[in-house]
Structure formats: C-alpha cells, structure tokens
Design an enzyme around this catalytic site. Structure first.
Site, PDB file in Angstrom:
ATOM      1  N   HIS A   1      22.800 -33.467  11.111  1.00 32.41           N
ATOM      2  CA  HIS A   1      22.623 -33.557   9.752  1.00 32.41           C
ATOM      3  C   HIS A   1      23.473 -31.704   9.155  1.00 32.41           C
ATOM      4  O   HIS A   1      23.709 -30.873  10.025  1.00 32.41           O
ATOM      5  CB  HIS A   1      22.266 -33.552   8.904  1.00 32.41           C
ATOM      6  CG  HIS A   1      21.617 -35.190   8.789  1.00 32.41           C
ATOM      7  ND1 HIS A   1      20.111 -35.848   8.916  1.00 32.41           N
ATOM      8  CD2 HIS A   1      22.569 -36.276   9.148  1.00 32.41           C
ATOM      9  CE1 HIS A   1      19.873 -36.612   8.776  1.00 32.41           C
ATOM     10  NE2 HIS A   1      21.173 -37.432   8.509  1.00 32.41           N
TER      11      HIS A   1
ATOM     12  N   LYS B   1      23.403 -28.214  11.659  1.00 31.42           N
ATOM     13  CA  LYS B   1      24.705 -27.669  12.375  1.00 31.42           C
ATOM     14  C   LYS B   1      24.719 -26.549  13.241  1.00 31.42           C
ATOM     15  O   LYS B   1      24.618 -26.654  14.483  1.00 31.42           O
ATOM     16  CB  LYS B   1      26.242 -28.597  11.490  1.00 31.42           C
ATOM     17  CG  LYS B   1      25.949 -29.709  11.372  1.00 31.42           C
ATOM     18  CD  LYS B   1      27.798 -30.262  11.143  1.00 31.42           C
ATOM     19  CE  LYS B   1      28.067 -31.445  10.266  1.00 31.42           C
ATOM     20  NZ  LYS B   1      27.338 -32.566  11.011  1.00 31.42           N
TER      21      LYS B   1
ATOM     22  N   THR C   1      28.605 -37.546  16.663  1.00 30.39           N
ATOM     23  CA  THR C   1      28.731 -37.467  15.314  1.00 30.39           C
ATOM     24  C   THR C   1      29.925 -37.017  15.495  1.00 30.39           C
ATOM     25  O   THR C   1      29.988 -35.775  16.206  1.00 30.39           O
ATOM     26  CB  THR C   1      28.337 -38.165  14.847  1.00 30.39           C
ATOM     27  OG1 THR C   1      27.585 -37.382  14.614  1.00 30.39           O
ATOM     28  CG2 THR C   1      27.447 -38.649  15.367  1.00 30.39           C
ATOM     29  N   GLY C   2      31.342 -37.099  14.747  1.00 32.34           N
ATOM     30  CA  GLY C   2      32.645 -36.406  14.414  1.00 32.34           C
ATOM     31  C   GLY C   2      32.346 -34.757  14.123  1.00 32.34           C
ATOM     32  O   GLY C   2      32.693 -34.054  15.204  1.00 32.34           O
ATOM     33  N   THR C   3      32.412 -34.111  13.125  1.00 29.72           N
ATOM     34  CA  THR C   3      31.491 -33.032  12.905  1.00 29.72           C
ATOM     35  C   THR C   3      31.558 -31.965  13.628  1.00 29.72           C
ATOM     36  O   THR C   3      31.377 -30.869  14.366  1.00 29.72           O
ATOM     37  CB  THR C   3      31.411 -32.695  11.327  1.00 29.72           C
ATOM     38  OG1 THR C   3      32.199 -33.502  10.982  1.00 29.72           O
ATOM     39  CG2 THR C   3      31.700 -31.207  11.231  1.00 29.72           C
ATOM     40  N   THR C   4      29.423 -32.672  14.033  1.00 26.39           N
ATOM     41  CA  THR C   4      28.719 -31.965  15.071  1.00 26.39           C
ATOM     42  C   THR C   4      29.655 -31.938  16.178  1.00 26.39           C
ATOM     43  O   THR C   4      29.481 -31.262  16.444  1.00 26.39           O
ATOM     44  CB  THR C   4      27.550 -33.004  15.192  1.00 26.39           C
ATOM     45  OG1 THR C   4      26.885 -32.839  13.575  1.00 26.39           O
ATOM     46  CG2 THR C   4      26.396 -32.104  16.113  1.00 26.39           C
TER      47      THR C   4
ATOM     48  N   SER D   1      32.558 -39.342  12.178  1.00 32.54           N
ATOM     49  CA  SER D   1      31.738 -38.708  11.400  1.00 32.54           C
ATOM     50  C   SER D   1      30.126 -39.573  11.845  1.00 32.54           C
ATOM     51  O   SER D   1      30.863 -40.992  11.038  1.00 32.54           O
ATOM     52  CB  SER D   1      31.695 -38.370  10.184  1.00 32.54           C
ATOM     53  OG  SER D   1      31.210 -37.283   9.135  1.00 32.54           O
ATOM     54  N   GLY D   2      29.165 -38.945  10.925  1.00 34.04           N
ATOM     55  CA  GLY D   2      27.811 -40.040  10.538  1.00 34.04           C
ATOM     56  C   GLY D   2      27.569 -41.385   9.527  1.00 34.04           C
ATOM     57  O   GLY D   2      28.329 -42.178   9.678  1.00 34.04           O
TER      58      GLY D   2
ATOM     59  N   ASP E   1      27.177 -43.105  13.657  1.00 35.61           N
ATOM     60  CA  ASP E   1      26.265 -43.182  13.749  1.00 35.61           C
ATOM     61  C   ASP E   1      25.485 -44.538  14.687  1.00 35.61           C
ATOM     62  O   ASP E   1      24.987 -44.808  15.955  1.00 35.61           O
ATOM     63  CB  ASP E   1      25.566 -43.057  12.653  1.00 35.61           C
ATOM     64  CG  ASP E   1      24.592 -42.002  12.427  1.00 35.61           C
ATOM     65  OD1 ASP E   1      24.833 -40.704  13.127  1.00 35.61           O
ATOM     66  OD2 ASP E   1      24.391 -41.635  10.428  1.00 35.61           O
TER      67      ASP E   1
ATOM     68  N   ASP F   1      17.146 -33.825   8.370  1.00 36.16           N
ATOM     69  CA  ASP F   1      17.355 -32.970   7.773  1.00 36.16           C
ATOM     70  C   ASP F   1      15.917 -33.976   6.859  1.00 36.16           C
ATOM     71  O   ASP F   1      17.200 -34.366   6.371  1.00 36.16           O
ATOM     72  CB  ASP F   1      18.800 -32.424   6.669  1.00 36.16           C
ATOM     73  CG  ASP F   1      18.202 -31.223   5.879  1.00 36.16           C
ATOM     74  OD1 ASP F   1      16.643 -31.088   5.807  1.00 36.16           O
ATOM     75  OD2 ASP F   1      19.130 -30.543   4.601  1.00 36.16           O
TER      76      ASP F   1
ATOM     77  N   HIS G   1      23.575 -42.117   4.252  1.00 38.87           N
ATOM     78  CA  HIS G   1      23.695 -43.596   4.708  1.00 38.87           C
ATOM     79  C   HIS G   1      22.315 -43.409   5.779  1.00 38.87           C
ATOM     80  O   HIS G   1      22.797 -43.710   6.605  1.00 38.87           O
ATOM     81  CB  HIS G   1      25.112 -42.890   5.966  1.00 38.87           C
ATOM     82  CG  HIS G   1      25.044 -41.361   7.003  1.00 38.87           C
ATOM     83  ND1 HIS G   1      24.843 -40.635   5.423  1.00 38.87           N
ATOM     84  CD2 HIS G   1      24.562 -41.437   8.167  1.00 38.87           C
ATOM     85  CE1 HIS G   1      25.124 -39.136   6.864  1.00 38.87           C
ATOM     86  NE2 HIS G   1      24.271 -39.559   7.967  1.00 38.87           N
TER      87      HIS G   1
ATOM     88  N   ASP H   1      21.992 -45.969   8.252  1.00 40.29           N
ATOM     89  CA  ASP H   1      22.701 -46.344   9.762  1.00 40.29           C
ATOM     90  C   ASP H   1      22.064 -45.248  10.359  1.00 40.29           C
ATOM     91  O   ASP H   1      21.817 -45.726  11.450  1.00 40.29           O
ATOM     92  CB  ASP H   1      24.264 -45.588   9.504  1.00 40.29           C
ATOM     93  CG  ASP H   1      25.041 -46.869   8.543  1.00 40.29           C
ATOM     94  OD1 ASP H   1      24.369 -47.746   8.368  1.00 40.29           O
ATOM     95  OD2 ASP H   1      26.038 -45.879   7.558  1.00 40.29           O
TER      96      ASP H   1
ATOM     97  N   ARG I   1      16.180 -46.832  14.888  1.00 39.49           N
ATOM     98  CA  ARG I   1      15.651 -48.382  15.863  1.00 39.49           C
ATOM     99  C   ARG I   1      15.992 -49.234  16.813  1.00 39.49           C
ATOM    100  O   ARG I   1      15.529 -49.249  17.747  1.00 39.49           O
ATOM    101  CB  ARG I   1      15.873 -49.028  13.937  1.00 39.49           C
ATOM    102  CG  ARG I   1      15.680 -50.607  15.070  1.00 39.49           C
ATOM    103  CD  ARG I   1      15.112 -51.748  13.506  1.00 39.49           C
ATOM    104  NE  ARG I   1      16.548 -51.633  13.163  1.00 39.49           N
ATOM    105  CZ  ARG I   1      17.232 -52.569  13.465  1.00 39.49           C
ATOM    106  NH1 ARG I   1      17.488 -52.755  15.422  1.00 39.49           N
ATOM    107  NH2 ARG I   1      18.286 -52.424  12.900  1.00 39.49           N
TER     108      ARG I   1
END
Length: 126
Positions: free
Chosen positions: A10, A14, A36-39, A56-57, A62, A82, A89, A92, A98
C-alpha cells in the site's frame, strides 16, 4: 530452485518494501519477481531488481496477482499492507488474501514475516 514472488505494498508502505527489497537484494535476485504497478516500478528504480509490473492494485493488479496464484504461477506473496488506512479496493485485497489461503501460498504482511519466509527460502536453497 527459483521461486515466483509477488511484491505488493500500500502507498504508506512502499518505502518499507523498497528498503526491505534493497536489504534482501542478493537473495531476491535469484528469483522471478512481479508486483502491482507502482510498487513494482519503484522497487525496480530503487534497487535495479527486475520486477514484472502488473496493473496498480486499485486498477486490478491485486486481481491479476490472484489469477496468477490460481493458475499456479506465484509461489510467495510479500504484501506490506497498511492496517491503519482504509483502502477503497479492500474487497480486492481480501480476495487476494483468500485465494492465497485457498492455494496454500505463503503470504507475509509485514517485515518480520517476510524476513522469516526469505530466511527459510535461503536455507532451502543451500
């Protein structure tokens, strides 16, 4: 044997995941990394580790990682979430957690657990 490791964080986490990846760069460099994208992009920029970026999440990343888990294409998830900030989201994120449980995928939600998983992984390889 190289593992397929998903890296997710999150926004407020980051810097923490980037620092963790940099600290564990030697071990991580022997594995296939995605996120995920930015991470993924920020980890790559800060550490030069190759990290395949999905969306991105909040835009479906996700869910993309979850689909990779269901398809047997992810072995480990490192997800620095976080716990103090509401996420739009959140459904997601819960679905990803899960599906990781359903497919018995190790998932770390903090540095301590991520360190344990990486240490175990390093021990297995030696």
């Amino acid at each position: 044997m190289a593992k397929r490791i998903a890296l997710i964080a999150h926004d407020n986490m980051k810097p923490t995941i980037i620092e963790w990846c940099d600290k564990n760069k030697e071990i991580l460099s022997h594995h296939f990394l995605c996120g995920t994208g930015t991470t993924a992009k920020k980890i790559n920029q800060a550490t030069n580790l190759p990290v395949k970026a999905y969306l991105s999440g909040p835009l479906g990343g996700d869910q993309q990682i979850g689909a990779k888990v269901a398809g047997g294409e992810i072995d480990i998830i490192i997800f620095f979430s976080d716990p103090l900030t509401a996420m739009p989201h959140d459904p997601d994120v819960k679905a990803l957690l899960r599906i990781a449980q359903v497919y018995d995928i190790p998932i770390a939600n903090n540095k301590a657990t991520a360190d344990c998983i990486l240490k175990a992984l390093d021990q297995i390889e030696q």
